[in-house]
Design a protein around this motif. Structure first.
Motif, PDB file in Angstrom:
ATOM      1  N   GLY A   1       0.815  -1.213   0.000  1.00 48.73           N
ATOM      2  CA  GLY A   1       0.000   0.000   0.000  1.00 48.73           C
ATOM      3  C   GLY A   1       0.845   1.258   0.000  1.00 48.73           C
ATOM      4  N   PHE A   2       1.886   1.265   0.827  1.00 47.26           N
ATOM      5  CA  PHE A   2       2.732   2.461   0.920  1.00 47.26           C
ATOM      6  C   PHE A   2       3.483   2.714  -0.386  1.00 47.26           C
ATOM      7  CE2 PHE A   2       6.807   4.524   2.115  1.00 47.26           C
ATOM      8  CZ  PHE A   2       6.273   5.745   2.493  1.00 47.26           C
ATOM      9  N   ARG A   3       4.025   1.666  -0.966  1.00 49.20           N
ATOM     10  CA  ARG A   3       4.744   1.848  -2.234  1.00 49.20           C
ATOM     11  C   ARG A   3       3.794   2.336  -3.328  1.00 49.20           C
ATOM     12  NH1 ARG A   3       9.943   0.051  -2.577  1.00 49.20           N
ATOM     13  NH2 ARG A   3      10.726  -1.193  -0.830  1.00 49.20           N
ATOM     14  N   ARG A   4       2.556   1.897  -3.301  1.00 51.05           N
ATOM     15  CA  ARG A   4       1.566   2.370  -4.270  1.00 51.05           C
ATOM     16  C   ARG A   4       1.391   3.884  -4.159  1.00 51.05           C
ATOM     17  NH1 ARG A   4      -3.298  -0.323  -6.405  1.00 51.05           N
ATOM     18  NH2 ARG A   4      -4.861   1.240  -6.984  1.00 51.05           N
TER      19      ARG A   4
ATOM     20  N   GLU B   1      -6.425   7.575   1.153  1.00 50.43           N
ATOM     21  CA  GLU B   1      -7.085   6.510   1.913  1.00 50.43           C
ATOM     22  C   GLU B   1      -7.670   5.449   0.971  1.00 50.43           C
ATOM     23  OE1 GLU B   1     -10.854   6.030   5.050  1.00 50.43           O
ATOM     24  OE2 GLU B   1      -9.996   8.018   4.638  1.00 50.43           O
ATOM     25  N   ALA B   2      -8.298   5.896  -0.106  1.00 49.18           N
ATOM     26  CA  ALA B   2      -8.914   4.967  -1.064  1.00 49.18           C
ATOM     27  C   ALA B   2      -7.869   4.088  -1.749  1.00 49.18           C
ATOM     28  CB  ALA B   2      -9.711   5.745  -2.107  1.00 49.18           C
ATOM     29  N   GLU B   3      -6.727   4.677  -2.111  1.00 46.58           N
ATOM     30  CA  GLU B   3      -5.665   3.894  -2.743  1.00 46.58           C
ATOM     31  C   GLU B   3      -5.173   2.790  -1.806  1.00 46.58           C
ATOM     32  OE1 GLU B   3      -4.155   4.226  -5.957  1.00 46.58           O
ATOM     33  OE2 GLU B   3      -6.017   5.357  -6.233  1.00 46.58           O
ATOM     34  N   LEU B   4      -5.012   3.138  -0.534  1.00 45.91           N
ATOM     35  CA  LEU B   4      -4.552   2.151   0.441  1.00 45.91           C
ATOM     36  C   LEU B   4      -5.571   1.034   0.613  1.00 45.91           C
ATOM     37  CD1 LEU B   4      -3.127   4.600   3.107  1.00 45.91           C
ATOM     38  CD2 LEU B   4      -1.790   2.872   1.892  1.00 45.91           C
ATOM     39  N   LEU B   5      -6.835   1.399   0.760  1.00 47.06           N
ATOM     40  CA  LEU B   5      -7.874   0.387   0.962  1.00 47.06           C
ATOM     41  C   LEU B   5      -7.918  -0.579  -0.212  1.00 47.06           C
ATOM     42  CD1 LEU B   5     -10.129  -0.642   2.778  1.00 47.06           C
ATOM     43  CD2 LEU B   5     -11.698   0.915   1.601  1.00 47.06           C
ATOM     44  N   HIS B   6      -7.794  -0.045  -1.422  1.00 48.09           N
ATOM     45  CA  HIS B   6      -7.779  -0.905  -2.608  1.00 48.09           C
ATOM     46  C   HIS B   6      -6.659  -1.936  -2.514  1.00 48.09           C
ATOM     47  CE1 HIS B   6      -8.147  -1.844  -6.973  1.00 48.09           C
ATOM     48  NE2 HIS B   6      -6.851  -2.084  -6.837  1.00 48.09           N
TER      49      HIS B   6
ATOM     50  N   SER C   1      -7.186  -6.004  -1.815  1.00 49.98           N
ATOM     51  CA  SER C   1      -6.728  -6.836  -2.935  1.00 49.98           C
ATOM     52  C   SER C   1      -5.746  -7.912  -2.491  1.00 49.98           C
ATOM     53  CB  SER C   1      -6.051  -5.964  -4.005  1.00 49.98           C
ATOM     54  OG  SER C   1      -6.974  -5.077  -4.584  1.00 49.98           O
ATOM     55  N   ASN C   2      -5.221  -7.768  -1.284  1.00 46.66           N
ATOM     56  CA  ASN C   2      -4.238  -8.729  -0.777  1.00 46.66           C
ATOM     57  C   ASN C   2      -4.754  -9.495   0.438  1.00 46.66           C
ATOM     58  OD1 ASN C   2      -1.426  -8.447  -2.217  1.00 46.66           O
ATOM     59  ND2 ASN C   2      -2.294  -6.390  -2.120  1.00 46.66           N
TER      60      ASN C   2
END
Length: 430
Positions: free
Chosen positions: A197-200, A215-220, A224-225
């Motif tokens: 998530g952080f690297r994303r 927040e949304a990017e992290l949740l995705h 997903s994992n």
């Protein structure tokens, strides 16, 4: 559940550790959490009580675990009661634990439907002399809601007033604080998901992005994992917001020149990770921002080295305060007079670093674990110093999760997550 099934050998070991510490002729009861209503017919997503999960692996509502190591009949020494399932429930709610599946998950051979609990429990209590109640005695607890456990305890006291009472919590504080290898593996998985998530984010963040978009990017990435999502409410605090320690709104734009403090991490199989990183919105720290950032990083690195067997939690925090005081003097935020005239109950450094440096982590983000006795190998702690300077529109905190080793420095479960300022800049500007 999204996570891969955990080998029941873990829960068998955990129950043995608990039962080995029980008094003679005693019985211990553990209840699942309630499903809590929101309003109308809406409810909050179910979260299993971490104690019954730790001891059984049963991740389902309306579940009761009974441990009675001195029971006359061997089959009654470990019993799991689960909600009776049927075709109607399967259609409307999905599959629930069958008796066979409950044994597979927990390693417990004796499984009963919940409707039979009162009759069986009464019979067991005629053998028992002491009952262990599972009260919440965590040092941070401030629960006002009456729980399923609370209701059971009140009912039991009325029904069996002559039995002696003991507390499960001190035993759980002792054994849950020291992690089994399987638990460390699950926590490493949670940390690895957090890393993804952080690297994303490092390629996503730019001036003008909204905190909630981060927040949304992290949740995705987390879901997903195979994570349920955040291990705790996410803090995504840009600019001045970083000076609010539990900022949860996540509704502001991230402005050019500001920093973003992100206290965000994934759970996996009910185990928490706990990460904080602070990054520049535009991908480049200013000279002053980097000075403060590196000061926080030095405190984190030096504080980590002190987490070894035998360390006392209270003394450790005093030493962390000394590390921070030195850095604040170097940054010009404190002077020698501030330190010489400080109140011992609220040292000068607390103007800029007002929270603790470390806490236990595991099935709870602020996990169970002994705090008044020396630290032991395989305890897992966060290390999370910070410097907060409202006048400079800046708050910086850095946090990793580390495992105490028998010898040497702790093992960092987050060693692969970028933290050095130069690496953060390089990744953000690829």
């Amino acid at each position: 559940m999204k996570y891969h099934q955990i080998p029941n050998s873990l829960f068998i070991k955990n129950r043995k550790k608990f039962m080995d510490r029980m008094q003679p002729k005693s019985i211990a009861i553990f209840n699942s959490n309630d499903i809590y209503p929101i309003s109308a017919d809406s409810v909050m997503p179910f979260e299993q009580h971490r104690d019954i999960f730790y001891l059984s692996g049963a991740d389902q509502e309306e579940t009761i675990l009974v441990l009675f190591p001195d029971s006359i009949h061997k089959k009654n020494r470990e019993i799991l009661f689960v909600r009776e399932t049927n075709e109607h429930i399967a259609v409307w709610e999905g599959a629930k634990l069958t008796k066979e599946k409950a044994t597979e998950v927990s390693g417990i051979q004796t499984i009963h439907w919940l409707k039979d609990f009162d009759k069986i429990f009464f019979d067991l209590m005629t053998e028992a002399e002491t009952i262990y109640f599972n009260t919440n005695e965590h040092y941070r607890q401030a629960v006002e809601t009456e729980t399923r456990e609370d209701r059971f305890i009140e009912k039991c006291k009325q029904q069996f007033p002559a039995h002696r009472v003991a507390k499960s919590n001190p035993v759980l504080q002792e054994i849950r604080g020291i992690k089994e290898p399987e638990e460390l593996e699950l926590m490493q998985t949670a940390c690895n998901i957090t890393e993804k998530g952080f690297r994303r984010l490092l390629g996503f963040v730019k001036p003008g992005v909204m905190e909630y978009e981060i927040e949304a990017e992290l949740l995705h990435e987390f879901v997903s994992n195979r994570s349920k999502g955040f291990a705790y409410p996410p803090i995504i605090a840009s600019g001045y917001n970083a000076n609010v320690l539990h900022y949860l709104e996540n509704n502001r734009p991230c402005n050019d020149g500001d920093l973003i403090l992100m206290d965000v991490a994934a759970e996996y199989a009910n185990y928490s990770s706990d990460l904080t990183r602070t990054i520049p919105v535009n991908g480049k720290f200013t000279k002053r921002q980097k000075e403060v950032y590196n000061a926080v990083l030095r405190v984190k690195d030096d504080a980590t080295k002190m987490l070894v067997p035998g360390t006392l939690w209270a003394e450790y925090h005093k030493e962390c305060g000394k590390l921070m005081t030195s850095e604040l003097l170097g940054l010009g935020l404190l002077d020698k007079a501030d330190v010489q005239n400080e109140d011992p109950e609220w040292p000068a450094y607390k103007k800029y670093f007002m929270h603790g440096t470390s806490h236990h982590i595991g099935l709870n983000t602020h996990d169970y674990g002994a705090l008044k006795t020396p630290m032991k190998a395989n305890m897992v702690f966060t290390v999370e110093p910070g410097i907060y300077i409202p006048a400079e529109n800046m708050g910086i905190r850095l946090e990793d999760d580390v495992v105490i080793q028998k010898k040497g420095e702790p093992f960092n479960l987050m060693a692969n997550i970028p933290i050095k300022a130069d690496e953060i800049e390089e990744l953000m500007n690829k």
